[in-house]
Design a protein around this motif. Structure first.
Motif, PDB file in Angstrom:
ATOM      1  N   GLU A   1       0.829  -1.202   0.000  1.00 49.65           N
ATOM      2  CA  GLU A   1       0.000   0.000   0.000  1.00 49.65           C
ATOM      3  C   GLU A   1       0.859   1.246   0.000  1.00 49.65           C
ATOM      4  N   ARG A   2       0.351   2.281  -0.651  1.00 47.74           N
ATOM      5  CA  ARG A   2       0.897   3.633  -0.514  1.00 47.74           C
ATOM      6  C   ARG A   2      -0.293   4.482  -0.079  1.00 47.74           C
ATOM      7  N   THR A   3      -0.266   4.927   1.172  1.00 50.65           N
ATOM      8  CA  THR A   3      -1.349   5.721   1.712  1.00 50.65           C
ATOM      9  C   THR A   3      -0.781   6.899   2.486  1.00 50.65           C
ATOM     10  N   GLY A   4      -1.664   7.771   2.933  1.00 55.45           N
ATOM     11  CA  GLY A   4      -1.222   8.925   3.709  1.00 55.45           C
ATOM     12  C   GLY A   4      -0.454   9.902   2.847  1.00 55.45           C
ATOM     13  N   SER A   5       0.557  10.522   3.434  1.00 59.46           N
ATOM     14  CA  SER A   5       1.358  11.512   2.729  1.00 59.46           C
ATOM     15  C   SER A   5       2.531  10.828   2.040  1.00 59.46           C
ATOM     16  N   TRP A   6       2.516  10.821   0.729  1.00 56.83           N
ATOM     17  CA  TRP A   6       3.615  10.251  -0.042  1.00 56.83           C
ATOM     18  C   TRP A   6       3.755  11.029  -1.339  1.00 56.83           C
ATOM     19  N   SER A   7       4.935  10.978  -1.926  1.00 56.63           N
ATOM     20  CA  SER A   7       5.219  11.712  -3.151  1.00 56.63           C
ATOM     21  C   SER A   7       5.026  10.791  -4.347  1.00 56.63           C
ATOM     22  N   VAL A   8       4.166  11.197  -5.261  1.00 59.87           N
ATOM     23  CA  VAL A   8       3.831  10.374  -6.418  1.00 59.87           C
ATOM     24  C   VAL A   8       4.836  10.624  -7.536  1.00 59.87           C
ATOM     25  N   PRO A   9       5.531   9.586  -7.992  1.00 59.54           N
ATOM     26  CA  PRO A   9       6.444   9.764  -9.129  1.00 59.54           C
ATOM     27  C   PRO A   9       5.652   9.835 -10.431  1.00 59.54           C
ATOM     28  N   SER A  10       6.307  10.180 -11.507  1.00 59.94           N
ATOM     29  CA  SER A  10       5.615  10.282 -12.788  1.00 59.94           C
ATOM     30  C   SER A  10       5.326   8.913 -13.394  1.00 59.94           C
ATOM     31  N   ARG A  11       6.081   7.872 -12.962  1.00 55.85           N
ATOM     32  CA  ARG A  11       5.872   6.537 -13.496  1.00 55.85           C
ATOM     33  C   ARG A  11       5.968   5.501 -12.384  1.00 55.85           C
ATOM     34  N   LEU A  12       5.095   4.514 -12.443  1.00 54.40           N
ATOM     35  CA  LEU A  12       5.128   3.400 -11.505  1.00 54.40           C
ATOM     36  C   LEU A  12       4.994   2.100 -12.280  1.00 54.40           C
ATOM     37  N   HIS A  13       5.700   1.057 -11.824  1.00 50.79           N
ATOM     38  CA  HIS A  13       5.563  -0.286 -12.368  1.00 50.79           C
ATOM     39  C   HIS A  13       4.982  -1.162 -11.264  1.00 50.79           C
ATOM     40  N   LEU A  14       3.784  -1.676 -11.480  1.00 50.85           N
ATOM     41  CA  LEU A  14       3.102  -2.479 -10.465  1.00 50.85           C
ATOM     42  C   LEU A  14       3.069  -3.944 -10.881  1.00 50.85           C
TER      43      LEU A  14
ATOM     44  N   ALA B   1       1.437  -9.874  -8.232  1.00 47.03           N
ATOM     45  CA  ALA B   1       1.567 -11.289  -8.572  1.00 47.03           C
ATOM     46  C   ALA B   1       0.514 -12.120  -7.838  1.00 47.03           C
ATOM     47  N   MET B   2       0.696 -12.302  -6.525  1.00 48.84           N
ATOM     48  CA  MET B   2      -0.279 -13.040  -5.730  1.00 48.84           C
ATOM     49  C   MET B   2      -0.702 -12.211  -4.530  1.00 48.84           C
ATOM     50  N   GLY B   3      -0.614 -10.910  -4.668  1.00 45.31           N
ATOM     51  CA  GLY B   3      -1.026  -9.977  -3.625  1.00 45.31           C
ATOM     52  C   GLY B   3      -1.663  -8.763  -4.271  1.00 45.31           C
ATOM     53  N   ASN B   4      -2.151  -7.863  -3.445  1.00 46.00           N
ATOM     54  CA  ASN B   4      -2.851  -6.685  -3.930  1.00 46.00           C
ATOM     55  C   ASN B   4      -1.999  -5.429  -3.728  1.00 46.00           C
ATOM     56  N   ILE B   5      -2.188  -4.467  -4.620  1.00 47.31           N
ATOM     57  CA  ILE B   5      -1.504  -3.178  -4.504  1.00 47.31           C
ATOM     58  C   ILE B   5      -2.566  -2.092  -4.442  1.00 47.31           C
ATOM     59  N   LYS B   6      -2.509  -1.288  -3.379  1.00 48.67           N
ATOM     60  CA  LYS B   6      -3.452  -0.183  -3.222  1.00 48.67           C
ATOM     61  C   LYS B   6      -2.684   1.126  -3.213  1.00 48.67           C
ATOM     62  N   LEU B   7      -3.079   2.051  -4.094  1.00 50.04           N
ATOM     63  CA  LEU B   7      -2.497   3.384  -4.147  1.00 50.04           C
ATOM     64  C   LEU B   7      -3.579   4.391  -3.781  1.00 50.04           C
ATOM     65  N   ASP B   8      -3.406   5.019  -2.620  1.00 54.44           N
ATOM     66  CA  ASP B   8      -4.358   6.002  -2.117  1.00 54.44           C
ATOM     67  C   ASP B   8      -3.752   7.387  -2.350  1.00 54.44           C
ATOM     68  N   PHE B   9      -4.316   8.125  -3.293  1.00 52.69           N
ATOM     69  CA  PHE B   9      -3.776   9.425  -3.677  1.00 52.69           C
ATOM     70  C   PHE B   9      -4.406  10.591  -2.906  1.00 52.69           C
ATOM     71  N   ARG B  10      -5.299  10.311  -1.946  1.00 50.15           N
ATOM     72  CA  ARG B  10      -6.049  11.383  -1.280  1.00 50.15           C
ATOM     73  C   ARG B  10      -5.168  12.408  -0.591  1.00 50.15           C
ATOM     74  N   HIS B  11      -4.083  11.972   0.050  1.00 49.77           N
ATOM     75  CA  HIS B  11      -3.217  12.891   0.790  1.00 49.77           C
ATOM     76  C   HIS B  11      -1.808  12.929   0.204  1.00 49.77           C
ATOM     77  N   ALA B  12      -1.678  12.417  -1.013  1.00 54.84           N
ATOM     78  CA  ALA B  12      -0.369  12.371  -1.657  1.00 54.84           C
ATOM     79  C   ALA B  12      -0.028  13.706  -2.302  1.00 54.84           C
ATOM     80  N   THR B  13       1.262  13.936  -2.492  1.00 54.87           N
ATOM     81  CA  THR B  13       1.741  15.099  -3.230  1.00 54.87           C
ATOM     82  C   THR B  13       2.069  14.641  -4.634  1.00 54.87           C
ATOM     83  N   CYS B  14       1.382  15.230  -5.618  1.00 52.97           N
ATOM     84  CA  CYS B  14       1.611  14.840  -7.012  1.00 52.97           C
ATOM     85  C   CYS B  14       1.878  16.086  -7.840  1.00 52.97           C
ATOM     86  N   PRO B  15       3.131  16.335  -8.200  1.00 49.13           N
ATOM     87  CA  PRO B  15       3.462  17.517  -8.989  1.00 49.13           C
ATOM     88  C   PRO B  15       3.297  17.310 -10.493  1.00 49.13           C
TER      89      PRO B  15
END
Length: 195
Positions: free
Chosen positions: A92-105, A108-122
């Motif tokens: 998971e990426r939640t809370g305050s985090w810096s969003v890069p311009s590119r992500l590779h997700l 495989a056998m798990g889940n990925i959650k990206l919560d952009f609500r409190h993220a910094t995205c320039p």
């Protein structure tokens, strides 16, 4: 007192000079003619805020948004993509985090959650490449953001995109490509998760 949007903060001389460098490089590559370059350079040196500088380079490849307090483009815009792999557990990426311009997700056998609500995205555009297995990708998006999943292959998986369309003028477009495998891509409004 309301918090000021970071883009409305005052820019400094290093920020103006960095913007000018982006413009000069674009002119050298033939992306701007001499008149456009001169006009934009003049506006860059007169700019008072990050928002004004950002508008001058938004249509250029090196024109990632400027970050308050930095001396130029946000480092994430020039680095390798952020890889997130969920093999036998969830990521998971939640809370305050810096969003890069590119992500590779790689769910495989798990889940990925990206919560952009409190993220910094320039960035105006965030590219997410999915190499799916059996896991799911969940995107939680603030108001004004949109998701483009037209280039995402589904295989046996599914896509539930509640945020398709065009982002708001000050929003972000999240482009999802690759393949979801046997999992799901879920893109939802932020309010769905707010209690």
């Amino acid at each position: 007192m309301d918090r000021i949007d970071p883009r409305d903060m005052r820019a400094g001389d290093p920020d103006r000079e960095h913007t000018a460098d982006i413009l000069r490089r674009a002119a050298g590559e033939g992306r701007l003619d001499i008149d456009e370059l001169e006009e934009r350079l003049e506006r860059a040196y007169q700019a008072k805020t990050y928002r004004e500088l950002e508008a001058l380079v938004a249509d250029l490849p090196d024109g990632a948004a400027l970050a308050p307090g930095s001396t130029g483009v946000v480092p994430a815009a020039r680095t390798e993509p952020l890889p997130l792999k969920a093999t036998m557990s969830d990521v998971e990426r939640t809370g305050s985090w810096s969003v890069p311009s590119r992500l590779h997700l790689s769910p495989a056998m798990g889940n990925i959650k990206l919560d952009f609500r409190h993220a910094t995205c320039p960035h105006r555009v965030v590219d997410i490449e999915v190499k799916g297995g059996t896991g799911n990708v969940v995107l939680i998006l603030p108001k004004g953001w949109a998701v483009d999943d037209d280039q995402l292959r589904t295989g046996w998986g599914s896509v539930k995109n509640k945020r398709a369309g065009t982002p708001a003028p000050d929003g972000v477009l999240v482009r999802v490509t690759g393949g979801i495998g046997m999992g799901s891509l879920v893109a939802r409004d932020a309010y769905f998760y707010e209690k």
